[in-house]
Design a protein around this motif. Structure first.
Motif, PDB file in Angstrom:
ATOM      1  N   ALA A  34     -18.857   1.767 -10.777  1.00 48.27           N
ATOM      2  CA  ALA A  34     -17.422   1.791 -11.077  1.00 48.27           C
ATOM      3  C   ALA A  34     -16.744   2.971 -10.388  1.00 48.27           C
ATOM      4  O   ALA A  34     -15.658   2.830  -9.814  1.00 48.27           O
ATOM      5  N   LEU A  35     -17.374   4.144 -10.427  1.00 54.94           N
ATOM      6  CA  LEU A  35     -16.792   5.317  -9.784  1.00 54.94           C
ATOM      7  C   LEU A  35     -16.787   5.173  -8.262  1.00 54.94           C
ATOM      8  O   LEU A  35     -15.840   5.593  -7.592  1.00 54.94           O
ATOM      9  N   SER A  36     -17.824   4.566  -7.725  1.00 56.60           N
ATOM     10  CA  SER A  36     -17.878   4.327  -6.288  1.00 56.60           C
ATOM     11  C   SER A  36     -16.731   3.415  -5.857  1.00 56.60           C
ATOM     12  O   SER A  36     -16.109   3.634  -4.808  1.00 56.60           O
ATOM     13  N   THR A  37     -16.430   2.427  -6.665  1.00 55.45           N
ATOM     14  CA  THR A  37     -15.310   1.525  -6.381  1.00 55.45           C
ATOM     15  C   THR A  37     -13.991   2.302  -6.384  1.00 55.45           C
ATOM     16  O   THR A  37     -13.147   2.104  -5.507  1.00 55.45           O
ATOM     17  N   VAL A  38     -13.821   3.196  -7.341  1.00 60.28           N
ATOM     18  CA  VAL A  38     -12.606   4.016  -7.407  1.00 60.28           C
ATOM     19  C   VAL A  38     -12.483   4.875  -6.156  1.00 60.28           C
ATOM     20  O   VAL A  38     -11.420   4.932  -5.527  1.00 60.28           O
ATOM     21  N   VAL A  39     -13.569   5.546  -5.780  1.00 62.31           N
ATOM     22  CA  VAL A  39     -13.539   6.427  -4.613  1.00 62.31           C
ATOM     23  C   VAL A  39     -13.231   5.625  -3.346  1.00 62.31           C
ATOM     24  O   VAL A  39     -12.393   6.030  -2.532  1.00 62.31           O
ATOM     25  N   ASP A  40     -13.879   4.480  -3.188  1.00 60.07           N
ATOM     26  CA  ASP A  40     -13.631   3.649  -2.008  1.00 60.07           C
ATOM     27  C   ASP A  40     -12.179   3.177  -1.963  1.00 60.07           C
ATOM     28  O   ASP A  40     -11.549   3.180  -0.903  1.00 60.07           O
ATOM     29  N   ASP A  41     -11.659   2.774  -3.105  1.00 59.52           N
ATOM     30  CA  ASP A  41     -10.276   2.308  -3.171  1.00 59.52           C
ATOM     31  C   ASP A  41      -9.297   3.434  -2.836  1.00 59.52           C
ATOM     32  O   ASP A  41      -8.353   3.246  -2.064  1.00 59.52           O
ATOM     33  N   MET A  42      -9.528   4.602  -3.407  1.00 57.66           N
ATOM     34  CA  MET A  42      -8.651   5.747  -3.114  1.00 57.66           C
ATOM     35  C   MET A  42      -8.717   6.105  -1.631  1.00 57.66           C
ATOM     36  O   MET A  42      -7.703   6.426  -1.013  1.00 57.66           O
ATOM     37  N   ASP A  43      -9.903   6.030  -1.069  1.00 62.25           N
ATOM     38  CA  ASP A  43     -10.068   6.342   0.353  1.00 62.25           C
ATOM     39  C   ASP A  43      -9.292   5.346   1.209  1.00 62.25           C
ATOM     40  O   ASP A  43      -8.511   5.738   2.076  1.00 62.25           O
ATOM     41  N   ARG A  44      -9.512   4.062   0.962  1.00 61.49           N
ATOM     42  CA  ARG A  44      -8.853   3.042   1.793  1.00 61.49           C
ATOM     43  C   ARG A  44      -7.336   3.047   1.633  1.00 61.49           C
ATOM     44  O   ARG A  44      -6.611   2.896   2.610  1.00 61.49           O
ATOM     45  N   GLN A  45      -6.868   3.203   0.418  1.00 65.62           N
ATOM     46  CA  GLN A  45      -5.437   3.057   0.175  1.00 65.62           C
ATOM     47  C   GLN A  45      -4.629   4.337   0.381  1.00 65.62           C
ATOM     48  O   GLN A  45      -3.426   4.257   0.603  1.00 65.62           O
ATOM     49  N   HIS A  46      -5.262   5.497   0.294  1.00 63.56           N
ATOM     50  CA  HIS A  46      -4.482   6.737   0.336  1.00 63.56           C
ATOM     51  C   HIS A  46      -5.050   7.804   1.260  1.00 63.56           C
ATOM     52  O   HIS A  46      -4.349   8.344   2.109  1.00 63.56           O
ATOM     53  N   LEU A  47      -6.313   8.137   1.062  1.00 62.58           N
ATOM     54  CA  LEU A  47      -6.866   9.282   1.772  1.00 62.58           C
ATOM     55  C   LEU A  47      -6.986   9.043   3.278  1.00 62.58           C
ATOM     56  O   LEU A  47      -6.732   9.949   4.066  1.00 62.58           O
ATOM     57  N   ARG A  48      -7.344   7.841   3.666  1.00 60.72           N
ATOM     58  CA  ARG A  48      -7.448   7.571   5.110  1.00 60.72           C
ATOM     59  C   ARG A  48      -6.110   7.692   5.811  1.00 60.72           C
ATOM     60  O   ARG A  48      -6.045   8.175   6.938  1.00 60.72           O
ATOM     61  N   LYS A  49      -5.050   7.230   5.160  1.00 66.35           N
ATOM     62  CA  LYS A  49      -3.722   7.365   5.754  1.00 66.35           C
ATOM     63  C   LYS A  49      -3.373   8.844   5.911  1.00 66.35           C
ATOM     64  O   LYS A  49      -2.853   9.258   6.940  1.00 66.35           O
ATOM     65  N   VAL A  85      -0.115   6.590  -8.346  1.00 64.41           N
ATOM     66  CA  VAL A  85       1.270   7.039  -8.517  1.00 64.41           C
ATOM     67  C   VAL A  85       1.407   8.489  -8.073  1.00 64.41           C
ATOM     68  O   VAL A  85       2.322   8.842  -7.320  1.00 64.41           O
ATOM     69  N   VAL A  86       0.496   9.333  -8.516  1.00 66.66           N
ATOM     70  CA  VAL A  86       0.546  10.753  -8.155  1.00 66.66           C
ATOM     71  C   VAL A  86       0.374  10.925  -6.651  1.00 66.66           C
ATOM     72  O   VAL A  86       1.121  11.667  -6.007  1.00 66.66           O
ATOM     73  N   LEU A  87      -0.596  10.237  -6.061  1.00 63.88           N
ATOM     74  CA  LEU A  87      -0.837  10.370  -4.624  1.00 63.88           C
ATOM     75  C   LEU A  87       0.355   9.872  -3.811  1.00 63.88           C
ATOM     76  O   LEU A  87       0.740  10.499  -2.820  1.00 63.88           O
ATOM     77  N   GLU A  88       0.932   8.748  -4.217  1.00 63.22           N
ATOM     78  CA  GLU A  88       2.093   8.222  -3.489  1.00 63.22           C
ATOM     79  C   GLU A  88       3.285   9.159  -3.618  1.00 63.22           C
ATOM     80  O   GLU A  88       4.006   9.409  -2.652  1.00 63.22           O
ATOM     81  N   LYS A  89       3.478   9.690  -4.813  1.00 61.11           N
ATOM     82  CA  LYS A  89       4.582  10.636  -5.037  1.00 61.11           C
ATOM     83  C   LYS A  89       4.395  11.887  -4.195  1.00 61.11           C
ATOM     84  O   LYS A  89       5.316  12.352  -3.522  1.00 61.11           O
ATOM     85  N   ASN A  90       3.184  12.433  -4.203  1.00 59.56           N
ATOM     86  CA  ASN A  90       2.901  13.641  -3.421  1.00 59.56           C
ATOM     87  C   ASN A  90       2.993  13.378  -1.927  1.00 59.56           C
ATOM     88  O   ASN A  90       3.456  14.231  -1.173  1.00 59.56           O
ATOM     89  N   ASN A  91       2.570  12.202  -1.492  1.00 60.97           N
ATOM     90  CA  ASN A  91       2.614  11.865  -0.077  1.00 60.97           C
ATOM     91  C   ASN A  91       4.061  11.708   0.385  1.00 60.97           C
ATOM     92  O   ASN A  91       4.430  12.209   1.446  1.00 60.97           O
TER      93      ASN A  91
END
Length: 154
Positions: free
Chosen positions: A20-35, A142-148
């Motif tokens: 479950a945590l791996s899924t969260v990390v992968d999702d955060m990476d693909r949707q936010h951190l990579r950009k 929400v926090v990542l999008e707001k900060n970005n």
């Protein structure tokens, strides 16, 4: 002492959490951190294109380019640590409850019942916390999008 079945159940629960945590990390990476990483590299390459800037100024510019990604990664890491701490506290609470009751039990069968009670409680903790991950992910997004968007406007 835990039986082989107990260890298997604990391992299954650990695997559930890890997956479950791996899924969260992968999702955060693909949707936010990579950009953010892509933006960082674009920004840093722009810094390097300034042939009039001193080496020190170019380095300061590059360092500023890294900040949004570093902040986002730190935020995600802190949220994951907080999640794991809450899960550990839940399981420790199960353990404390069972230890207290075990002191009062006299027979092996009663003690075995306490072990089963602990196992159920620990599985409930995992169920509850895995169930909270989608809400945690939405809040993090929400926090990542707001900060970005805030750092894009500066």
């Amino acid at each position: 002492m835990h039986s082989m079945d107990d260890r298997q159940i604990f391992e299954e629960q650990r695997e559930r959490i890890d997956k479950a945590l791996s899924t969260v990390v992968d999702d955060m990476d693909r949707q936010h951190l990579r950009k953010l990483q892509l933006d960082m590299h674009k920004c840093a390459s722009t810094c390097c294109l300034d042939v009039e800037a001193s080496a020190e100024n170019v380095q300061r510019c590059v360092d500023r380019c890294h900040l949004p990604l570093v902040r986002a990664r730190n935020y995600v890491q802190q949220e994951l640590c907080d999640f794991q701490t809450r899960l550990q506290r839940c399981v420790l609470s199960c353990n404390d409850d069972v230890k207290m009751q075990m002191r009062l039990q006299e027979t092996g069968e009663q003690r075995q019942n306490m072990a089963v009670q602990f196992e159920r409680c620990a599985v409930d903790c995992v169920d509850k916390h895995v169930g909270l991950l989608p809400t945690m992910m939405r809040a993090m997004k929400v926090v990542l999008e707001k900060n970005n968007s805030a750092s894009s406007n500066s």
